[in-house]
Scaffold this active site. Sequence first.
Site, PDB file in Angstrom:
ATOM      1  N   ASP A   9       0.880  -1.160   0.000  1.00  0.00           N
ATOM      2  CA  ASP A   9       0.000   0.000   0.000  1.00  0.00           C
ATOM      3  C   ASP A   9       0.928   1.223   0.000  1.00  0.00           C
ATOM      4  O   ASP A   9       2.105   1.116   0.367  1.00  0.00           O
ATOM      5  CB  ASP A   9      -0.873  -0.039   1.260  1.00  0.00           C
ATOM      6  CG  ASP A   9      -1.673   1.222   1.442  1.00  0.00           C
ATOM      7  OD1 ASP A   9      -2.352   1.627   0.490  1.00  0.00           O
ATOM      8  OD2 ASP A   9      -1.592   1.824   2.534  1.00  0.00           O
ATOM      9  N   ASP A  11      -0.111   5.125   0.796  1.00  0.00           N
ATOM     10  CA  ASP A  11      -0.371   6.111   1.847  1.00  0.00           C
ATOM     11  C   ASP A  11      -0.342   5.461   3.230  1.00  0.00           C
ATOM     12  O   ASP A  11      -1.152   4.583   3.513  1.00  0.00           O
ATOM     13  CB  ASP A  11      -1.761   6.746   1.645  1.00  0.00           C
ATOM     14  CG  ASP A  11      -1.860   7.567   0.360  1.00  0.00           C
ATOM     15  OD1 ASP A  11      -0.913   8.292   0.049  1.00  0.00           O
ATOM     16  OD2 ASP A  11      -2.895   7.472  -0.319  1.00  0.00           O
TER      17      ASP A  11
HETATM   18  C1  BG6 Z   1      -5.753   5.802  -0.220  1.00  0.00           C
HETATM   19  C2  BG6 Z   1      -5.874   6.582   1.072  1.00  0.00           C
HETATM   20  O1  BG6 Z   1      -4.444   5.380  -0.393  1.00  0.00           O
HETATM   21  O2  BG6 Z   1      -6.133   6.612  -1.329  1.00  0.00           O
HETATM   22  C3  BG6 Z   1      -7.294   7.133   1.199  1.00  0.00           C
HETATM   23  O3  BG6 Z   1      -5.585   5.731   2.170  1.00  0.00           O
HETATM   24  C4  BG6 Z   1      -7.639   7.965  -0.038  1.00  0.00           C
HETATM   25  O4  BG6 Z   1      -7.405   7.902   2.373  1.00  0.00           O
HETATM   26  C5  BG6 Z   1      -7.471   7.118  -1.285  1.00  0.00           C
HETATM   27  O5  BG6 Z   1      -8.980   8.452   0.047  1.00  0.00           O
HETATM   28  C6  BG6 Z   1      -7.755   7.877  -2.570  1.00  0.00           C
HETATM   29  O6  BG6 Z   1      -6.752   8.856  -2.774  1.00  0.00           O
HETATM   30  P1  BG6 Z   1      -6.752   9.927  -3.947  1.00  0.00           P
HETATM   31  O7  BG6 Z   1      -5.321  10.408  -3.957  1.00  0.00           O
HETATM   32  O8  BG6 Z   1      -7.123   9.230  -5.209  1.00  0.00           O
HETATM   33  O9  BG6 Z   1      -7.721  10.986  -3.572  1.00  0.00           O
HETATM   34 MG    MG Z   2      -2.762   3.157   3.568  1.00  0.00          MG
END
Ligand code: BG6
Ligand code: MG
Length: 213
Positions: A9, A11
Site C-alpha cells: 500500500d 499512503d
Molecule cells: C488511499 C488513502 O491510499 O487513497 C485514502 O488511504 C484515499 O485515504 C485514497 O482516500 C484515494 O486517494 P486519492 O489520492 O485518489 O484521492
Molecule cells: Mg494506507
Amino acid sequence: MNIRAIIFDLDGVICFTDRYHYQAWKQLADRLGIYFDEKINNRLRGVSRMDSLNIILEQSSKEYSEEEKSIFAEEKNGIYVKLLNQMSTSDLSDEVRETLEALRAAGYRMAIGSSSKNTKLILSRIGLAQFFDAISDGTNITRSKPDPEVFLKAAEMLHERPENCLVVEDAKAGIQAAYDGGFYSAGLGEAAGHGHVTWPIKEFSDLKRLLIS
Ligand code: BG6
Ligand code: MG
C-alpha cells in the site's frame, strides 16, 4: 509458504501522505461547516476519494447532489495535490528506502497496490517513480478496498498468484482486501489489529526479519 512478490500500500506504508489527506479534507469540511476529526479520518484509510467524501458527509444534515459531491472531491484533491507538490525525496524515510533495497537485493518482485489516483505523482515526488515492477492504483480499478481488486490486478501485472504474494498495509480495509483475495498480509498500525492479518508488524523494517533469512 512461497512468497515471491510483495505488494505495498502507499499512503501510510511507503510514505506519510495520510496527514495531507487529513489537512485537505479538514479544510473542505470546515468550509462546509461539517464536523471532522482524526477519528473520522482513520475511517478513510484505503477508501477511495468518493467513498471518503461520503463518510465525511455522514456528519451533515444536508443532502448533496452527485454533481455537488464531485465538485467537493475536486476541491479536496486540489488542496491535497498542492501539499503533495511540496514533497521531495526527503519524505522517503531511510528505513523504508533501505528495507526496499534489501528486499530487492533478496530477489523479491515488488508492486504498489493503492486506491489513490495520485500514486504516480507521489512516487515521483519521493524518488520511487522507477522502483516498482508494477503499479496498480486508483486509476485501474472500479472497486476500492476492502474489495481485493487493486491487489488482484497488481498480482496479475507481476504474473504471480495471490498465494505467492505478501500485501503490506496500514488500513484494516486493506487487510480485509488481502484476505478476501487470498494473499498473505503484514499489518502496520491499526491494520496489525485486524483478525485476518497474517503477520502484525511494528516497523516497516520488520519485513526484513520476516522475509530475508
Ligand atoms: C488511499 C488513502 O491510499 O487513497 C485514502 O488511504 C484515499 O485515504 C485514497 O482516500 C484515494 O486517494 P486519492 O489520492 O485518489 O484521492
Ligand atoms: Mg494506507
